[in-house]
Each structure stands twice: as structure tokens, then as C-alpha cells.
Design an enzyme around this catalytic site. Sequence first.
Site, PDB file in Angstrom:
ATOM      1  N   TYR A  13       0.794  -1.221   0.000  1.00  0.00           N
ATOM      2  CA  TYR A  13       0.000   0.000   0.000  1.00  0.00           C
ATOM      3  C   TYR A  13       0.830   1.276   0.000  1.00  0.00           C
ATOM      4  O   TYR A  13       0.334   2.341  -0.348  1.00  0.00           O
ATOM      5  CB  TYR A  13      -0.936  -0.006   1.215  1.00  0.00           C
ATOM      6  N   ASP A  66      -8.273 -14.656   1.168  1.00  0.00           N
ATOM      7  CA  ASP A  66      -9.391 -14.968   0.256  1.00  0.00           C
ATOM      8  C   ASP A  66     -10.523 -15.660   1.014  1.00  0.00           C
ATOM      9  O   ASP A  66     -11.708 -15.361   0.811  1.00  0.00           O
ATOM     10  CB  ASP A  66      -8.927 -15.792  -0.956  1.00  0.00           C
ATOM     11  N   ASP A 117      -7.445  -2.580   3.974  1.00  0.00           N
ATOM     12  CA  ASP A 117      -8.153  -1.596   3.167  1.00  0.00           C
ATOM     13  C   ASP A 117      -9.371  -2.243   2.522  1.00  0.00           C
ATOM     14  O   ASP A 117     -10.493  -1.726   2.586  1.00  0.00           O
ATOM     15  CB  ASP A 117      -7.183  -1.067   2.093  1.00  0.00           C
ATOM     16  N   ASP A 142     -13.719  -2.195   3.711  1.00  0.00           N
ATOM     17  CA  ASP A 142     -14.803  -1.722   2.838  1.00  0.00           C
ATOM     18  C   ASP A 142     -15.892  -2.793   2.729  1.00  0.00           C
ATOM     19  O   ASP A 142     -17.091  -2.481   2.723  1.00  0.00           O
ATOM     20  CB  ASP A 142     -14.284  -1.391   1.429  1.00  0.00           C
TER      21      ASP A 142
HETATM   22 MG    MG Z   1     -10.027   2.324   1.119  1.00  0.00          MG
END
Ligand code: MG
Length: 335
Positions: free
Chosen positions: A123, A204, A228, A232
Site C-alpha cells: 500500500y 481470500d 483496506d 470496505d
Molecule cells: Mg479504502
Amino acid sequence: MKLCVIEGDGIGREVVPAAVRVLRQVIPDLEFVSAEAGWDRFQLTGEALPEETVARAKDAGAVLFGACSSPSYQVEGYASPIVSLRKRMETFANLRPTRFLPVPTAREGVNLVVVRENTEDLYVGDEQTADAGDTGTATKRITRRATERIAHTAFRLARNEKRRLVTIVHKGNVLPQTDGLFRRVAYEVASAYRDIETDELLVDTAAYWMVKEPARFDVVLTPNLYGDILSDMAAAWGGGLGLAPALNIGAEVAIAEPIHGSAPDIAGQGIANPTAVILSAAMLVRHHWNLPEIADRIDAAVNAALSKGDYTADILGANGMSTDQFADVICEQLG
Ligand code: MG
Ligand code: NAI
């Protein structure tokens, strides 16, 4: 107490003022300092995160950040201001809770928090290009030091919030030198918290369970990029991105920011849901300023408003309240 307010771009400029109103009401002597960052700022001045903004953020030690737009292609001189600011303020952990909120889009029984490592992994965007642009390489870096720090954060949070289980999420089967290290160090740290149960999932499989049975999760401990994405996914069970808060924490510093972005599809209409940023502000009040009673008041006001069916358009559609109308309701609830 001082707060540096960075609205950023798009709906950041619409939802952050709602959270500022709430904070003014519950902490009347809080001092506000505003600062600029983002894509609009970059277009104007060539700087996405001015040094003056970093200085104000560091001086305050506490930041309320809206969202910034970032193009999905390389722009010379531009880097995501929030990623840079997290780095500059050394906020090494990103706490992203999802709990059931009384809206039709939420799933009952969900109460989890993703504890996302915030300083390394793919990231950070350490990328190279070769073959005249036809080959791209990104470096995935995981260190013992950063993993120990985030793992202690996750287990301490589990203890403080009387949670039962920490799930280590990784892809150590394919990436033994990086995710394998993360897994190993996380288990080492776990051995110091025998009162908390620990298990693990490959990322996964974790994604599958996050969709199928989100109540399975309690604390999710994971590297930056997986955190991240999974947070979401989890946000959908909390009622959607408009309701999902986050807090970046470091040593004595914190950045509150919703997990959503600048939402260009609805920006400028005054209809964005300010709940996510208001709940992020509540996290700042709770964890950084250590004022749990005030944080509880904010959380309760949001719950009460939603319980009455006061919804913005992301939940109710065209008949939803505007950002300002919803903020009015919250401020009324706060009394
Ligand atoms: Mg994000
Ligand atoms: P996004 O989170 O901005 O929007 C995704 C969807 O959720 C959109 O349909 C949007 O309308 C809706 N949504 C998000 N927040 C909402 C709210 N408070 N109320 C009502 N609806 C809401 O993600 P997207 O579209 O992928 O990215 C847009 C821009 O934001 C991009 O430039 C991206 O780089 C940036 N971004 C910035 C972040 C940050 O500054 N921390 C985080 C994520 C994206």
C-alpha cells in the site's frame, strides 16, 4: 485541546463541517485550525499536501480529515495526501470498526473491528517501471517491528473492549517471506495475551466469510492492503460507506477519517451522509482525548437519529435528508 481540520475534496467539504458542528457542541472549548490538502489544492498550487498543513496537523496532534480525490493513473508530483499524512504523522494503526446500526441496509449481529497495519506492505506504493512502461513492479515490505506494534494494538484493543477473538488475516501460503513473517510475529505477540482467543484465515477465505457470515469476526488483524479491502467489505454490513468510521493512531497522535472517498458521483449536491465522519470524530474523542462519556453521547445521538428513520439519500433514496438536515437532527439529539 486542538483539532486540525482538513476537509479535502468532494464530499469531504460537505460532511466535515457537520462533524465540526457536533464537536463544537459537545466540547465547547475545543480549538479548531483548518488546513488544505487534496487534488483541488494540487491543481491550484502544484502541492497536494503543503508543509504548512503537515505542520498544523503535527502541532495539533489530532486531525479530522474528510477525503481526497486521487486519479487512478500516475500524475507527476502527486501522491495521495492521506497516505502521505499517515506516514508523516507516523500513525501506524488504522482502526476500522463495523457495528450494526439501525438502518435497513445493515446486518444485525455484526460488531467487528479491522485493525489495519498502516505504514508498510504494498500500500505504500513503492513502485518501479521498466520495459518502457510495459512492466510494473511494486515492493511488498513487512517488518517484525511494524507487525509487533500492530499486533499489540489489536490485542490491547481486544482486551480494552472486552472482545473475545483476534483473527490474523494473511496470505502466508503464497507469500511466506512477507505475510508468513506477519503471521509468525502476530502469533508470538498473541502468546502474551492468553485471555484472548487467536485464530487465522487466508485473506481470500476471510473475504468469503466476511460476505457469508460477518458475525464470525471480532478483531481482524491484517496488513495494510488486505485491511483496506476487507474494511470496505465489512462496511456494507454496517449499513454502507456513508456510515463507516475509522481512526488512524500513532504515539500521541491521531487522524480521524471516514473510510469513504470524495464520492465525485454525488459531490456538490449536499446529500452525502455525514455519519461516517461524525462517528470517526467520536472515535477521536474516545481513543485520543480519552473522553469516553462524550464519545458515547455522540454515538447515542447517531443511533437515536437512525432509529427514528432519519436517513440520508444513500439509505433512503431520493426522499432522504440532506447532509445539513441530518446534522441538525444530530445536534438536536445532543441537546
Ligand atoms: Mg479504502
Ligand atoms: P468513494 O468512497 O468516494 O465512493 C464509493 C461510493 O459510495 C459512491 O457511490 C459514493 O457516492 C458512495 N459514498 C461514499 N461515501 C458516501 C457518503 N458519505 N454518503 C453517501 N454516499 C457515499 O470511492 P470511489 O468512488 O472509489 O473513489 C472516489 C475518489 O475518492 C477517488 O479519487 C479515490 O481515490 C478517492 N478516495 C479517497 C479516500 C481518502 O481520501 N481516504 C478513500 C477512498 C477513495
